[in-house]
Design a protein around this motif. Sequence first.
Motif, PDB file in Angstrom:
ATOM      1  N   ALA A   1      34.036  -0.421 -21.157  1.00 48.11           N
ATOM      2  CA  ALA A   1      34.059   0.633 -22.176  1.00 48.11           C
ATOM      3  C   ALA A   1      35.042   0.307 -23.280  1.00 48.11           C
ATOM      4  CB  ALA A   1      34.406   1.970 -21.535  1.00 48.11           C
ATOM      5  N   GLU A   2      36.176  -0.260 -22.914  1.00 50.53           N
ATOM      6  CA  GLU A   2      37.202  -0.569 -23.914  1.00 50.53           C
ATOM      7  C   GLU A   2      36.678  -1.583 -24.920  1.00 50.53           C
ATOM      8  OE1 GLU A   2      39.517  -3.300 -25.672  1.00 50.53           O
ATOM      9  OE2 GLU A   2      39.500  -3.817 -23.536  1.00 50.53           O
ATOM     10  N   ASN A   3      36.084  -2.661 -24.436  1.00 47.31           N
ATOM     11  CA  ASN A   3      35.633  -3.745 -25.305  1.00 47.31           C
ATOM     12  C   ASN A   3      34.405  -3.353 -26.126  1.00 47.31           C
ATOM     13  OD1 ASN A   3      35.164  -7.293 -24.912  1.00 47.31           O
ATOM     14  ND2 ASN A   3      36.945  -6.254 -25.717  1.00 47.31           N
ATOM     15  N   ILE A   4      33.410  -2.782 -25.462  1.00 50.55           N
ATOM     16  CA  ILE A   4      32.172  -2.431 -26.162  1.00 50.55           C
ATOM     17  C   ILE A   4      32.424  -1.373 -27.227  1.00 50.55           C
ATOM     18  CG2 ILE A   4      29.929  -1.299 -25.861  1.00 50.55           C
ATOM     19  CD1 ILE A   4      29.690  -2.799 -23.174  1.00 50.55           C
ATOM     20  N   SER A   5      33.151  -0.315 -26.862  1.00 49.25           N
ATOM     21  CA  SER A   5      33.395   0.755 -27.828  1.00 49.25           C
ATOM     22  C   SER A   5      34.162   0.243 -29.039  1.00 49.25           C
ATOM     23  CB  SER A   5      34.159   1.909 -27.165  1.00 49.25           C
ATOM     24  OG  SER A   5      35.466   1.526 -26.794  1.00 49.25           O
TER      25      SER A   5
ATOM     26  N   ALA B   1      36.445   8.175 -20.489  1.00 48.63           N
ATOM     27  CA  ALA B   1      35.602   9.371 -20.596  1.00 48.63           C
ATOM     28  C   ALA B   1      35.499   9.826 -22.048  1.00 48.63           C
ATOM     29  CB  ALA B   1      36.178  10.492 -19.724  1.00 48.63           C
ATOM     30  N   GLY B   2      36.606   9.726 -22.772  1.00 46.16           N
ATOM     31  CA  GLY B   2      36.623  10.195 -24.153  1.00 46.16           C
ATOM     32  C   GLY B   2      35.690   9.434 -25.069  1.00 46.16           C
ATOM     33  N   VAL B   3      35.693   8.096 -24.994  1.00 42.08           N
ATOM     34  CA  VAL B   3      34.831   7.332 -25.898  1.00 42.08           C
ATOM     35  C   VAL B   3      33.360   7.563 -25.589  1.00 42.08           C
ATOM     36  CG1 VAL B   3      36.527   5.543 -26.421  1.00 42.08           C
ATOM     37  CG2 VAL B   3      34.996   5.227 -24.490  1.00 42.08           C
ATOM     38  N   GLY B   4      33.042   7.768 -24.305  1.00 34.92           N
ATOM     39  CA  GLY B   4      31.658   8.063 -23.960  1.00 34.92           C
ATOM     40  C   GLY B   4      31.195   9.384 -24.550  1.00 34.92           C
TER      41      GLY B   4
ATOM     42  N   GLY C   1      32.304  -7.308 -25.164  1.00 37.42           N
ATOM     43  CA  GLY C   1      32.508  -7.418 -26.603  1.00 37.42           C
ATOM     44  C   GLY C   1      31.587  -8.394 -27.295  1.00 37.42           C
ATOM     45  N   ALA C   2      31.261  -9.514 -26.648  1.00 35.13           N
ATOM     46  CA  ALA C   2      30.442 -10.538 -27.301  1.00 35.13           C
ATOM     47  C   ALA C   2      29.091 -10.011 -27.767  1.00 35.13           C
ATOM     48  CB  ALA C   2      30.266 -11.732 -26.366  1.00 35.13           C
TER      49      ALA C   2
ATOM     50  N   VAL D   1      26.947   2.770 -25.120  1.00 35.08           N
ATOM     51  CA  VAL D   1      28.393   2.927 -24.950  1.00 35.08           C
ATOM     52  C   VAL D   1      28.697   3.853 -23.776  1.00 35.08           C
ATOM     53  CG1 VAL D   1      30.543   3.677 -26.049  1.00 35.08           C
ATOM     54  CG2 VAL D   1      28.803   2.486 -27.406  1.00 35.08           C
ATOM     55  N   ILE D   2      27.901   4.908 -23.603  1.00 33.91           N
ATOM     56  CA  ILE D   2      28.102   5.835 -22.483  1.00 33.91           C
ATOM     57  C   ILE D   2      27.932   5.113 -21.150  1.00 33.91           C
ATOM     58  CG2 ILE D   2      27.117   7.843 -21.306  1.00 33.91           C
ATOM     59  CD1 ILE D   2      26.525   8.990 -24.116  1.00 33.91           C
ATOM     60  N   ALA D   3      26.934   4.235 -21.058  1.00 29.68           N
ATOM     61  CA  ALA D   3      26.732   3.466 -19.823  1.00 29.68           C
ATOM     62  C   ALA D   3      27.947   2.596 -19.523  1.00 29.68           C
ATOM     63  CB  ALA D   3      25.476   2.602 -19.948  1.00 29.68           C
ATOM     64  N   ALA D   4      28.522   1.995 -20.577  1.00 30.41           N
ATOM     65  CA  ALA D   4      29.731   1.188 -20.387  1.00 30.41           C
ATOM     66  C   ALA D   4      30.890   2.064 -19.915  1.00 30.41           C
ATOM     67  CB  ALA D   4      30.095   0.495 -21.696  1.00 30.41           C
ATOM     68  N   SER D   5      30.984   3.279 -20.426  1.00 24.11           N
ATOM     69  CA  SER D   5      32.051   4.196 -20.014  1.00 24.11           C
ATOM     70  C   SER D   5      31.935   4.541 -18.536  1.00 24.11           C
ATOM     71  CB  SER D   5      32.010   5.468 -20.858  1.00 24.11           C
ATOM     72  OG  SER D   5      32.277   5.192 -22.213  1.00 24.11           O
ATOM     73  N   VAL D   6      30.718   4.727 -18.067  1.00 27.35           N
ATOM     74  CA  VAL D   6      30.507   5.038 -16.646  1.00 27.35           C
ATOM     75  C   VAL D   6      30.985   3.875 -15.777  1.00 27.35           C
ATOM     76  CG1 VAL D   6      28.753   5.472 -14.873  1.00 27.35           C
ATOM     77  CG2 VAL D   6      28.624   6.654 -17.070  1.00 27.35           C
ATOM     78  N   LEU D   7      30.663   2.654 -16.171  1.00 29.27           N
ATOM     79  CA  LEU D   7      31.114   1.477 -15.414  1.00 29.27           C
ATOM     80  C   LEU D   7      32.643   1.419 -15.348  1.00 29.27           C
ATOM     81  CD1 LEU D   7      28.690  -1.338 -16.660  1.00 29.27           C
ATOM     82  CD2 LEU D   7      28.770  -0.323 -14.386  1.00 29.27           C
TER      83      LEU D   7
END
Length: 480
Positions: free
Chosen positions: A266-270, A329-332, A397-398, A421-427
């Motif tokens: 979540a950190e990298n993707i967002s 949770a916030g970025v998602g 991120g890539a 991005v939400i899916a990444a946050s769940v992970l």
Amino acid sequence: MSSPATAPPAPSNLPRIVAASLIGTTIEWYDFFLYGSAAALVFNKLFFPDSDPLVGTLLSFLTYAVGFAARPLGALVFGHYGDRLGRKKLLVLSLLMMGGATFAIGLLPTHASVGSAAPVLLTTLRLVQGFALGGEWGGAVLLVSEHGDARRRGFWASWPQTGAPAGQLLATGVLSLLTAVLSDDAFGSWGWRIPFLLSGVLVMVGLWIRLSVDESPVFRQALAQAEARKAARADDPGAQEEKLPLVSVLRHHWRDVLIAMGARMAENISYYVITAFILVYATTSAGVSKQTALNAVLIASAVHFAVIPAWGALSDRIGRRPVYLLGAAGVGLWMFPFFALIDTGGFGNLILAVTVGLVLHGAMYAPQAAFFSEMFATRMRYSGASIGAQFASVAAGAPAPLIATALLSDYDSSTPISLYVIAASVLTLIAVGVAKETRHRDLAAEDADASPAAVGQGAGAGAVKDGEPVTDGADTARTV
């Protein structure tokens, strides 16, 4: 009472150590983000002119992603030698490699001059950038983490993390200034080269500061202990050789590596959706000018820089996990409002969208340095932290700007990007949720226990055998 090898530096020295790490990370992230911004704004025309505009952007982001592909290799090489030779030497090398590659990009001929050789040269230099950055992050945060004490480690270790928004701020600011004073034709012809060439000056400043600091005392102590064990093994033909750092990480800390990779999703993707992809989305879908989008990222990056130490300090009070979970949770939850605000086309709404997104991102990024450092023993810490962080960047991120751009092209909507991005946050919520809290861990104590009396006895958490941590199976604080 702390021994001289493990005593934290005097208060007057720690800010200098932090500054040395921060200046290096700022320069390296400036180089890295400068490429990302240029990829979104001009590289599609300069290096892929025969493609459809959106396809050209995709190809430009593909060269951007190549830099991420090289980061795991950089993590392996720099991590190995950083755990063997020290943090400082490798940090100097990473700075020189990154700065040299960025300066060379500013001298590259374009497709109009040399044809298909131009994107090949661009991709090669991008690989060098990624390789260098793969080794930079781990060494910079460890140099600070291992100099300080556990009580304020989250705060001090978060300062090298501010190198990312500082680099973003610097890169975006230079680009914003150039686009404001130059015409589109002038910027596309020669103006884009200026920020890349400026990197040469910045590297000289960073190198001067970085050479002035001392090696980590925790590493020096661990190295002395390793040398003592090596001497003892020389007198015992049946003793086992000390494992390579990479082997030790994969054997004893594989759970930590997986947790770090999950935490990075979540950190990298967002981050790359909020700061890199926005330059594409805002200008093509929301009708916002290039200058307006750059200014919004510029303002939000300044706020991001300011809040990271605050989040780091909070992680010292309530723990790394609660702060990290809040950010994930916030970025998602913010993604749908994020794109809705951009779609209005208003400058104020654009600033609000990016700023809130980066503040929430900071809640993950700030405690990450201390959190990852505290997972690993000293003689494998550079390798472990770097591998966990950089291998995740290949999956996170890539491809993030690529995936976001492809989703926009296929669906002409921001909804799939928000769901991505939400899916990444769940992970990330799952990974950090199963991790153990680390904020009270004494980085030096893990190796201090490796005295001749403790080696091989498995005497509690932190005991070491052949340079590797010994666990009792029940206490996985060293491996989870």
